[in-house]
Enzyme design. Sequence first.
Site, short mmCIF file in Angstrom:
data_model
loop_
_atom_site.label_atom_id
_atom_site.label_comp_id
_atom_site.label_asym_id
_atom_site.label_seq_id
_atom_site.Cartn_x
_atom_site.Cartn_y
_atom_site.Cartn_z
N GLY A 189 -34.19 -69.00 -74.54
CA GLY A 189 -33.17 -69.39 -73.57
C GLY A 189 -33.60 -70.60 -72.77
CD GLU B 213 -38.98 -71.29 -65.20
OE1 GLU B 213 -38.48 -72.42 -65.10
OE2 GLU B 213 -38.46 -70.28 -64.69
#
Length: 718
Positions: free
Chosen positions: A233, A685
């Site tokens: 995603g 991240e």
Amino acid sequence: MTELVGQGVERVDGRVKVTGAARYAADNELTDALHGFMVMSTIARGEILEIDSRAALAHPGVVAVYTHRDMRRFTVPAFPYTKGFVPIQDTRIHHNGQPVAYVVAETLEQAQEAANLVRVRYRAEEAVVRLADAMDEAFLPPAFRERENEYVRGDAEAALGQAPVRIEGSYSSPVQHHNPIEPHTTTAVWKDDELTLYESAQGVVFTRMIVSQAFGITDLTKVRVVSPYLGGGFGAKGPVYPHTLLTAEAARLVGRPVKLVLSRAQMYTSNGHRSEFSRRLRVGATRQGVLTAIVDTSTQQLSRTENGVYNSSDSTINLYTCPNVHVRQMGVKLDLHTSSYMRSPETTAHFALETALDELSYEVGIDPVEVRVRNHTTIDPSDHLLECYRMGAEAFGWERRDPRPGSMRLGDEYVGWGMATEFHSFNSIESFASLTVGLDGRATLRTASQEIGTGTYTVLTQVAADGLGVPLGHVTTLLGDTEFPRASISAGSSTMPSVVGPVDQAARTARDTVVRLAVADPHSDLYGVPAEEVVVEDGRLYARGDRRRRDTFRGIMRRRGSVLEVQGERRNVPGHTSGAVFVEVRIRPRIGALRVSRVVAAYDVGRVLNRRTARGQVIGGVTWGLGFALMEHTVVDPHTARVVNPNLSAYLVPVCADVPSVEALFVDRADDNHKPSLGARGFGETPGTGVPAAIGNAIYHATGLRLRDVPFTRDKFL
């Protein structure tokens, strides 16, 4: 019993994935399902004058062609629906590749062919699609999601004017697109007034909320979203996009289930992207390399219909000690589709900051690591970034670096060593979990979180097994369904900080309940033993002072005669995760060939929950950083606003052969500020945020050439 949390446990969902048993959103075979395909606009700005669908309707297998004359008038939902309009509602065109009609047919091939037969006549208006062509129209957008786009600390301009050392540069990055292996897909099924969506979603709960808003459904139980597995995603599947709403409406109109799978080309205009970005950064410092001022003005592409700023400047504000900071995040409205989140959204801004610090190190003659150490600030008392610098530099062999540009060679290759700090904020969202212990003594964990490929099934199973005191194989974890307890979206590195706490609480509550059942049961060998004197190991219960007095989960539950179900809810707080990345590049200057030959990265993630999946996140993040720095560039035709490379043959992303050896190191100390998540911080991240700057800094070290515009393509070396 050895604690499972922290070990590099293999993925519990690995077998079903490699054998094809895992059911992704488009894998659901529904009786009587039709296939949808969207007709996309071929202009960037203007009006639809006429849509002729007669040839498409006459095509074999076509059931319907829906246009703005057929679709309901949706309520434009709130965030995380990122667009300011829903397409196929009126005749207005806001960007090239906007859906203008929706074809429904018996097979996918019939729907695709019929879409090609739909004829649309437009009145086109002049479009502006390049940031450089509209910089004089830049403005300061209003606060986005309660975050202001201007930040002031001290008097940065005055401090900059007095600074003994000043570094100034302009930096840029192009439009970049997510390219998950699994395309966006929606399958919509109506039963009376209840809607089920099989959706490729990073947030099933958020998707349900947006769809309910759009359709005016006040009872959320009437909308179910299912997404047990996601084929990637990277932020693209966090927000809800028009194709989901349009597919649900098409299924309602046709009275049958409808499945839509976006083509690869459609993904370049149907969901978000990282917007084109320009930044002017001015830094002031002392001769000792201590920052005194940062003036940071960034400008990024917005769309005509919305003001969302997704490339943030968090590191400028939070990462280093600097008394005078002025950040402005400007926007320019262009005739392009809406930008959105893309993995590590602060990378665009962080690239400039970490490049500027490298420039500062050369200007003052101080090692790049030492410059960062001298400007270190503690985000919270548990921050161990200084340890990351030490660990990474030691493992990389940084002390052997000759700082002179062009001084290190290997054969006909110039060798460059560069580094950068890595930094990312993570969120924490209210989440819940339920855990059921069955009559066989085995447990089932349920929570409406998502497995986006990062190892959520595995880590949550570890947490539940440890909390219960049972073997890993005695816990089954179920995710990705809004019928399960509400949980966080899998975005913003929020999954583990949000969901681990509720899972741990549910598991420990279930364990304590089983212990109480045992000591209160006259048929148990543990009858009468104080509950606090019972030890639970490997699914067995023992009296602490006499291990001959024992029982099992299975025995206790069988005598109980009914399942045990408990709930977990434990709220965490947001925070930051940091690290340091060290990169080696090798350059053949005569032909401009560059390769990244080695990467060492060290991180302070709080407690490591699974060393194997954490290392996987580092490898993935480094790979993303390589793509950002060296390859990724969405090319938009300035005349038509058409994406001219909407495929994986022309939009280049790194493959395994491009990725060097990556050594991942972790401080691995539990963060007391995040006790609900067992001392772990959000991490996914963080790796990658500093990689582009580290590569650019290594290029300068190798060649003396300072590059401030990514990607660093071959033409920039020649």
